[in-house]
Design a protein around this motif. Sequence first.
Motif, PDB file in Angstrom:
ATOM      1  N   LEU A  55      18.068 -72.310 -48.988  1.00 32.25           N
ATOM      2  CA  LEU A  55      19.270 -72.441 -48.158  1.00 32.25           C
ATOM      3  C   LEU A  55      19.529 -73.902 -47.840  1.00 32.25           C
ATOM      4  N   ASN A  56      20.785 -74.292 -47.888  1.00 33.20           N
ATOM      5  CA  ASN A  56      21.177 -75.671 -47.582  1.00 33.20           C
ATOM      6  C   ASN A  56      21.042 -75.921 -46.083  1.00 33.20           C
ATOM      7  N   PRO A  57      20.155 -76.826 -45.653  1.00 37.58           N
ATOM      8  CA  PRO A  57      19.935 -77.034 -44.216  1.00 37.58           C
ATOM      9  C   PRO A  57      21.129 -77.658 -43.503  1.00 37.58           C
ATOM     10  N   ARG A  58      22.084 -78.184 -44.268  1.00 38.86           N
ATOM     11  CA  ARG A  58      23.252 -78.835 -43.659  1.00 38.86           C
ATOM     12  C   ARG A  58      24.438 -77.888 -43.494  1.00 38.86           C
ATOM     13  N   GLN A  59      24.294 -76.671 -43.993  1.00 34.84           N
ATOM     14  CA  GLN A  59      25.386 -75.702 -43.891  1.00 34.84           C
ATOM     15  C   GLN A  59      25.061 -74.630 -42.867  1.00 34.84           C
ATOM     16  N   LYS A  60      26.097 -74.157 -42.186  1.00 35.11           N
ATOM     17  CA  LYS A  60      25.943 -73.008 -41.311  1.00 35.11           C
ATOM     18  C   LYS A  60      25.919 -71.736 -42.156  1.00 35.11           C
ATOM     19  N   VAL A  61      25.457 -70.657 -41.546  1.00 33.38           N
ATOM     20  CA  VAL A  61      25.317 -69.398 -42.271  1.00 33.38           C
ATOM     21  C   VAL A  61      26.646 -68.953 -42.859  1.00 33.38           C
ATOM     22  N   ARG A  62      27.714 -69.127 -42.123  1.00 41.86           N
ATOM     23  CA  ARG A  62      29.028 -68.719 -42.647  1.00 41.86           C
ATOM     24  C   ARG A  62      29.321 -69.429 -43.967  1.00 41.86           C
ATOM     25  N   ASP A  63      29.069 -70.722 -44.015  1.00 37.78           N
ATOM     26  CA  ASP A  63      29.367 -71.492 -45.225  1.00 37.78           C
ATOM     27  C   ASP A  63      28.458 -71.088 -46.385  1.00 37.78           C
ATOM     28  N   ILE A  64      27.180 -70.800 -46.073  1.00 38.68           N
ATOM     29  CA  ILE A  64      26.228 -70.424 -47.117  1.00 38.68           C
ATOM     30  C   ILE A  64      26.641 -69.118 -47.782  1.00 38.68           C
ATOM     31  N   VAL A  65      26.970 -68.116 -46.977  1.00 41.48           N
ATOM     32  CA  VAL A  65      27.308 -66.793 -47.513  1.00 41.48           C
ATOM     33  C   VAL A  65      28.722 -66.785 -48.112  1.00 41.48           C
ATOM     34  N   GLU A  66      29.593 -67.622 -47.585  1.00 44.45           N
ATOM     35  CA  GLU A  66      30.989 -67.656 -48.049  1.00 44.45           C
ATOM     36  C   GLU A  66      31.151 -68.412 -49.364  1.00 44.45           C
ATOM     37  N   LYS A  84      23.485 -60.409 -36.970  1.00 40.69           N
ATOM     38  CA  LYS A  84      24.588 -60.294 -36.015  1.00 40.69           C
ATOM     39  C   LYS A  84      25.683 -61.311 -36.314  1.00 40.69           C
ATOM     40  N   GLU A  85      26.876 -61.024 -35.815  1.00 43.61           N
ATOM     41  CA  GLU A  85      28.021 -61.904 -36.037  1.00 43.61           C
ATOM     42  C   GLU A  85      27.792 -63.283 -35.425  1.00 43.61           C
ATOM     43  N   GLU A  86      27.040 -63.334 -34.343  1.00 41.48           N
ATOM     44  CA  GLU A  86      26.776 -64.624 -33.687  1.00 41.48           C
ATOM     45  C   GLU A  86      25.955 -65.561 -34.568  1.00 41.48           C
ATOM     46  N   HIS A  87      25.268 -65.020 -35.564  1.00 41.71           N
ATOM     47  CA  HIS A  87      24.459 -65.842 -36.461  1.00 41.71           C
ATOM     48  C   HIS A  87      25.303 -66.673 -37.418  1.00 41.71           C
ATOM     49  N   LEU A  88      26.592 -66.349 -37.532  1.00 45.33           N
ATOM     50  CA  LEU A  88      27.483 -67.082 -38.429  1.00 45.33           C
ATOM     51  C   LEU A  88      27.475 -68.580 -38.181  1.00 45.33           C
ATOM     52  N   TRP A  89      27.319 -68.981 -36.953  1.00 41.01           N
ATOM     53  CA  TRP A  89      27.542 -70.374 -36.575  1.00 41.01           C
ATOM     54  C   TRP A  89      26.243 -71.148 -36.386  1.00 41.01           C
ATOM     55  N   ARG A  90      25.154 -70.609 -36.868  1.00 33.67           N
ATOM     56  CA  ARG A  90      23.857 -71.280 -36.749  1.00 33.67           C
ATOM     57  C   ARG A  90      23.428 -71.878 -38.085  1.00 33.67           C
ATOM     58  N   TYR A  91      22.495 -72.816 -37.994  1.00 33.23           N
ATOM     59  CA  TYR A  91      21.940 -73.458 -39.193  1.00 33.23           C
ATOM     60  C   TYR A  91      20.633 -72.763 -39.585  1.00 33.23           C
ATOM     61  N   PRO A  92      20.208 -72.897 -40.838  1.00 34.85           N
ATOM     62  CA  PRO A  92      18.991 -72.212 -41.296  1.00 34.85           C
ATOM     63  C   PRO A  92      17.747 -72.484 -40.464  1.00 34.85           C
ATOM     64  N   HIS A  93      17.606 -73.705 -39.924  1.00 37.73           N
ATOM     65  CA  HIS A  93      16.382 -74.018 -39.182  1.00 37.73           C
ATOM     66  C   HIS A  93      16.275 -73.241 -37.864  1.00 37.73           C
ATOM     67  N   GLU A  94      17.355 -72.579 -37.469  1.00 38.47           N
ATOM     68  CA  GLU A  94      17.351 -71.813 -36.229  1.00 38.47           C
ATOM     69  C   GLU A  94      16.879 -70.365 -36.436  1.00 38.47           C
ATOM     70  N   PHE A  95      16.470 -70.035 -37.663  1.00 36.88           N
ATOM     71  CA  PHE A  95      16.075 -68.662 -37.977  1.00 36.88           C
ATOM     72  C   PHE A  95      14.606 -68.586 -38.373  1.00 36.88           C
ATOM     73  N   SER A  96      14.059 -67.381 -38.260  1.00 43.45           N
ATOM     74  CA  SER A  96      12.706 -67.122 -38.754  1.00 43.45           C
ATOM     75  C   SER A  96      12.752 -66.961 -40.278  1.00 43.45           C
ATOM     76  N   GLY A  97      11.572 -66.898 -40.907  1.00 40.13           N
ATOM     77  CA  GLY A  97      11.516 -66.736 -42.359  1.00 40.13           C
ATOM     78  C   GLY A  97      12.183 -65.453 -42.827  1.00 40.13           C
ATOM     79  N   GLY A  98      11.936 -64.344 -42.116  1.00 33.67           N
ATOM     80  CA  GLY A  98      12.535 -63.070 -42.490  1.00 33.67           C
ATOM     81  C   GLY A  98      14.054 -63.090 -42.374  1.00 33.67           C
ATOM     82  N   GLN A  99      14.564 -63.729 -41.317  1.00 27.58           N
ATOM     83  CA  GLN A  99      16.011 -63.831 -41.146  1.00 27.58           C
ATOM     84  C   GLN A  99      16.631 -64.701 -42.240  1.00 27.58           C
TER      85      GLN A  99
END
Length: 311
Positions: free
Chosen positions: A96-107, A135-150
């Motif tokens: 996952l690109n650490p500079r992109q938010k989840v929305r950008d990665i999946v989009e 969750k929808e709130e995860h759209l605006w977070r960066y990869p480093h804010e998640f656990s490995g499973g997430q």
Amino acid sequence: MLLRVENLKKHFPMKRKTVRAVDGVSFSIQTGETFGLVGESGCGKTTVGRTILRLLEPTSGKVFFDGAEILGLSSKEFYKIRCHMQIVFQSPFGSLNPRQKVRDIVEEPLLINTSLPKHERLGRVKELLRLVELKEEHLWRYPHEFSGGQRQRIGIARALALNPKFVVLDEPTSALDVSIQSQILNLLKELQQKLALSYLFISHNLSIVEHLCDRVAVMYLGKMMEMGTTRDIFDRPTHPYTRALLSATPDISQKRVATRILLRGDVESGASTIDGCRFHSRCPAKQGVSCEKEEPSLVEVEAGHYSACHR
């Protein structure tokens, strides 16, 4: 039949030698099937998956996807098929690109491959996150804010963005805690049933393979040693290498022989020229000249069960 691989080879030229990472592999995958590819680290499992998707260009061989031979296609022609073939990488941290938010990665796959307007792309991204239980709130977070499973769930959502038919799962749980592994595996099984997906599941964990896969192939130094249904491989293994792998796998049910088979010697280098069977230098059942000089073919020992052994 969704995928058929014929005599696939991937060689990496070096200054003085050539590494034969994949050296003549053939198999097929049916629609809705999970096909497991197992073996020691360095046997060529990941290279097979990446070569099928043309992330690595093959040295030779053929790959048929949905009836079309895809290795001979130009980049432009293959582009139309590529959206139906996706991959989930081993590392949820490095993929996952650490500079992109989840929305950008999946989009991103939707942005590149479709002409959907912005609001429809956002709706699809939200749908994908719900599909992988985020969750929808995860759209605006960066990869480093998640656990490995997430993070791995995000990678799965990205792989599903274009509604693929076939997904390569390259050891998708090996970097995760055991408790999280079971959650991801259950998610993958649910998604397969819901979306009619076919999987190539690459792993060195035989317990997971037994739980998840319909058929299994065992690789050693770029070659197929044995292939069959999961029950064939785990209950009636015919190749000495398969038996050695299974003897090293904990079995709480105690259905299999508990005797540990110890393999002597080291794994040969992929750059070495090996006469005869690839496994003969470590094989506890070696039969002299035939094993050392003649390479065994992968032959059908019973219906749907193949083995490459002179025995």
